[in-house]
Design a protein around this motif. Sequence first.
Motif, PDB file in Angstrom:
ATOM      1  N   ILE A  13       0.820  -1.215   0.000  1.00 32.67           N
ATOM      2  CA  ILE A  13       0.000   0.000   0.000  1.00 32.67           C
ATOM      3  C   ILE A  13       0.861   1.276   0.000  1.00 32.67           C
ATOM      4  O   ILE A  13       0.353   2.371   0.188  1.00 32.67           O
ATOM      5  CB  ILE A  13      -1.017   0.048   1.168  1.00 32.67           C
ATOM      6  CG1 ILE A  13      -0.413  -0.453   2.462  1.00 32.67           C
ATOM      7  CG2 ILE A  13      -2.223  -0.797   0.856  1.00 32.67           C
ATOM      8  CD1 ILE A  13       0.315   0.538   3.209  1.00 32.67           C
ATOM      9  N   GLY A  14       2.166   1.098  -0.178  1.00 30.63           N
ATOM     10  CA  GLY A  14       3.016   2.279  -0.321  1.00 30.63           C
ATOM     11  C   GLY A  14       3.852   2.641   0.902  1.00 30.63           C
ATOM     12  O   GLY A  14       4.345   3.758   1.007  1.00 30.63           O
ATOM     13  N   THR A  17       7.546   2.963  -0.506  1.00 33.74           N
ATOM     14  CA  THR A  17       7.617   4.119  -1.399  1.00 33.74           C
ATOM     15  C   THR A  17       7.534   5.413  -0.593  1.00 33.74           C
ATOM     16  O   THR A  17       8.263   6.380  -0.856  1.00 33.74           O
ATOM     17  CB  THR A  17       6.459   4.065  -2.423  1.00 33.74           C
ATOM     18  OG1 THR A  17       6.503   2.791  -3.074  1.00 33.74           O
ATOM     19  CG2 THR A  17       6.566   5.162  -3.455  1.00 33.74           C
ATOM     20  N   MET A 190      -1.950   6.294  -3.564  1.00 36.28           N
ATOM     21  CA  MET A 190      -2.456   5.666  -4.801  1.00 36.28           C
ATOM     22  C   MET A 190      -3.873   6.127  -5.141  1.00 36.28           C
ATOM     23  O   MET A 190      -4.721   5.329  -5.520  1.00 36.28           O
ATOM     24  CB  MET A 190      -2.430   4.140  -4.693  1.00 36.28           C
ATOM     25  CG  MET A 190      -1.061   3.613  -4.347  1.00 36.28           C
ATOM     26  SD  MET A 190      -1.027   1.836  -4.463  1.00 36.28           S
ATOM     27  CE  MET A 190       0.443   1.463  -3.530  1.00 36.28           C
ATOM     28  N   ILE A 217      -1.476  11.152  -1.872  1.00 40.70           N
ATOM     29  CA  ILE A 217      -0.537  10.751  -2.935  1.00 40.70           C
ATOM     30  C   ILE A 217      -1.331  10.158  -4.098  1.00 40.70           C
ATOM     31  O   ILE A 217      -2.095   9.207  -3.913  1.00 40.70           O
ATOM     32  CB  ILE A 217       0.465   9.682  -2.421  1.00 40.70           C
ATOM     33  CG1 ILE A 217       1.126  10.126  -1.096  1.00 40.70           C
ATOM     34  CG2 ILE A 217       1.503   9.365  -3.501  1.00 40.70           C
ATOM     35  CD1 ILE A 217       1.940  11.381  -1.163  1.00 40.70           C
ATOM     36  N   ARG A 219      -2.010   8.153  -7.663  1.00 36.07           N
ATOM     37  CA  ARG A 219      -1.465   6.966  -8.317  1.00 36.07           C
ATOM     38  C   ARG A 219      -0.644   7.391  -9.523  1.00 36.07           C
ATOM     39  O   ARG A 219      -1.049   8.262 -10.293  1.00 36.07           O
ATOM     40  CB  ARG A 219      -2.609   6.049  -8.763  1.00 36.07           C
ATOM     41  CG  ARG A 219      -2.148   4.806  -9.499  1.00 36.07           C
ATOM     42  CD  ARG A 219      -3.323   3.915  -9.845  1.00 36.07           C
ATOM     43  NE  ARG A 219      -3.830   3.210  -8.681  1.00 36.07           N
ATOM     44  CZ  ARG A 219      -3.291   2.096  -8.194  1.00 36.07           C
ATOM     45  NH1 ARG A 219      -2.227   1.558  -8.772  1.00 36.07           N
ATOM     46  NH2 ARG A 219      -3.797   1.514  -7.147  1.00 36.07           N
ATOM     47  N   SER A 220       0.509   6.789  -9.680  1.00 35.29           N
ATOM     48  CA  SER A 220       1.348   7.099 -10.837  1.00 35.29           C
ATOM     49  C   SER A 220       2.117   5.853 -11.229  1.00 35.29           C
ATOM     50  O   SER A 220       2.757   5.216 -10.382  1.00 35.29           O
ATOM     51  CB  SER A 220       2.338   8.217 -10.476  1.00 35.29           C
ATOM     52  OG  SER A 220       3.419   8.201 -11.373  1.00 35.29           O
ATOM     53  N   GLU A 224       5.798   2.707  -9.902  1.00 36.18           N
ATOM     54  CA  GLU A 224       6.118   1.293 -10.111  1.00 36.18           C
ATOM     55  C   GLU A 224       7.445   1.129 -10.839  1.00 36.18           C
ATOM     56  O   GLU A 224       8.242   0.246 -10.518  1.00 36.18           O
ATOM     57  CB  GLU A 224       4.993   0.604 -10.887  1.00 36.18           C
ATOM     58  CG  GLU A 224       3.781   0.383  -9.993  1.00 36.18           C
ATOM     59  CD  GLU A 224       2.575  -0.109 -10.746  1.00 36.18           C
ATOM     60  OE1 GLU A 224       2.738  -0.849 -11.717  1.00 36.18           O
ATOM     61  OE2 GLU A 224       1.457   0.274 -10.350  1.00 36.18           O
TER      62      GLU A 224
HETATM   63  N1  LIG Z   1       1.499   6.412  -5.754  1.00 34.29           N
HETATM   64  C1  LIG Z   1       1.662   5.242  -6.355  1.00 34.29           C
HETATM   65  N2  LIG Z   1       1.113   5.004  -7.566  1.00 34.29           N
HETATM   66  C2  LIG Z   1       1.251   3.804  -8.186  1.00 34.29           C
HETATM   67  N3  LIG Z   1       1.948   2.789  -7.678  1.00 34.29           N
HETATM   68  C3  LIG Z   1       2.522   2.943  -6.469  1.00 34.29           C
HETATM   69  C4  LIG Z   1       2.400   4.172  -5.745  1.00 34.29           C
HETATM   70  N4  LIG Z   1       3.073   4.020  -4.567  1.00 34.29           N
HETATM   71  C5  LIG Z   1       3.594   2.774  -4.581  1.00 34.29           C
HETATM   72  N5  LIG Z   1       3.274   2.121  -5.720  1.00 34.29           N
HETATM   73  C6  LIG Z   1       3.653   0.758  -6.117  1.00 34.29           C
HETATM   74  O1  LIG Z   1       2.907  -0.193  -5.363  1.00 34.29           O
HETATM   75  C7  LIG Z   1       3.720  -1.304  -5.016  1.00 34.29           C
HETATM   76  C8  LIG Z   1       3.745  -1.455  -3.509  1.00 34.29           C
HETATM   77  O2  LIG Z   1       4.335  -0.311  -2.937  1.00 34.29           O
HETATM   78  P1  LIG Z   1       5.317  -0.397  -1.681  1.00 34.29           P
HETATM   79  O3  LIG Z   1       5.746   0.981  -1.365  1.00 34.29           O
HETATM   80  O4  LIG Z   1       6.369  -1.417  -1.912  1.00 34.29           O
HETATM   81  O5  LIG Z   1       4.286  -0.928  -0.581  1.00 34.29           O
HETATM   82  P2  LIG Z   1       4.561  -1.657   0.829  1.00 34.29           P
HETATM   83  O6  LIG Z   1       5.897  -1.245   1.322  1.00 34.29           O
HETATM   84  O7  LIG Z   1       3.432  -1.173   1.682  1.00 34.29           O
HETATM   85  O8  LIG Z   1       4.463  -3.128   0.585  1.00 34.29           O
HETATM   86  C9  LIG Z   1       5.088  -1.027  -5.617  1.00 34.29           C
HETATM   87  O9  LIG Z   1       5.185  -1.676  -6.854  1.00 34.29           O
HETATM   88  C10 LIG Z   1       5.111   0.468  -5.809  1.00 34.29           C
HETATM   89  O10 LIG Z   1       5.936   0.859  -6.867  1.00 34.29           O
END
Ligand SMILES: Nc1ncnc2c1ncn2[C@@H]1O[C@H](COP(=O)(O)OP(=O)(O)O)[C@@H](O)[C@H]1O
Length: 265
Positions: A13-14, A17, A190, A217, A219-220, A224
């Motif tokens: 869920i980000g 990121t 997202m 934030i 979604r973009s 990814e």
């Molecule tokens: N704002 C966003 N828009 C689209 N995809 C995103 C966004 N933020 C994160 N992602 C993607 O979603 C996936 C999970 O994000 P991540 O930060 O690894 O989550 P977590 O650490 O909670 O498991 C990754 O592939 C990441 O690139």
Amino acid sequence: MKIIAVMSPKGGIGKTTSADSIAYILGEELKKRVLIIEGDQQGDTSDTYGCYEPEGIGMSELLEKHVSVGGSFHTTDTIKATRFTHIDMIPANGYLMQTDMNLLMKSEDNQIFRLRDALGEVTDAYDYCICDCGRLFDMVVINILMAAGLVIVPIKVGGYEVRAIMNMAEQIEELKQIHPALRIKALLTMRQKNKTSLEFEDWLKNTSGFDVFSTTIRRSVIAERAAIEARPLPEFSPKCIASKDYRDVVAELVEELEEGEGRDV
Ligand SMILES: Nc1ncnc2c1ncn2[C@@H]1O[C@H](COP(=O)(O)OP(=O)(O)O)[C@@H](O)[C@H]1O
Ligand SMILES: [Mg+2]
């Protein structure tokens, strides 16, 4: 040093990121001195910052072999420089799961305060410490939460998200009994522009009673791509909409933590 954890019981869920982007903007754009801590066995943040070594020194040594618990490691021995001038990190290594078990088996009363105590050593060396967490309340994550003042909880719009934040809030209430200053702030991630998404956002910000960042934030797809390349999003694409949003989140954070009467987290 202000210690901020990024945690949610949900995966994907980000969290990573958000932690990586906030750390990058604070360090490389605002020139704050930043220490990143990896609290996830998966090691995604360590990877992004080029510090993952399966057998390297990191969080396991800090939590299990620090001088304060009779070991031979000072906190500074576990810190690595990243390729970025203002950002250092304590990475995960392949033993972090074992560390969780080892701490769980111990009955000393400092077992959940090991990180907090160890970070005391470097509190004047950094302005911010950003901790990425896994999604389980394991001993590593509990150590992080006991050291932190603020927990950012990323939330993605969807059916089970309400339950996730409620669950998180309940756990934090429990932990507050031993660490009363701990607080949580939700960050919507997202976001897509559809009715469900916007209604959920409205509920969370205006009705739920949770403290929520004003910035959401978006979604973009570039986020990814940054993850695939294992680079911090605002470095990979400074102009992408999600990077801009993270910049606004950091502005909110800095205003709240630095300009609000010097409250330390
Ligand atoms: N704002 C966003 N828009 C689209 N995809 C995103 C966004 N933020 C994160 N992602 C993607 O979603 C996936 C999970 O994000 P991540 O930060 O690894 O989550 P977590 O650490 O909670 O498991 C990754 O592939 C990441 O690139
Ligand atoms: Mg993650």
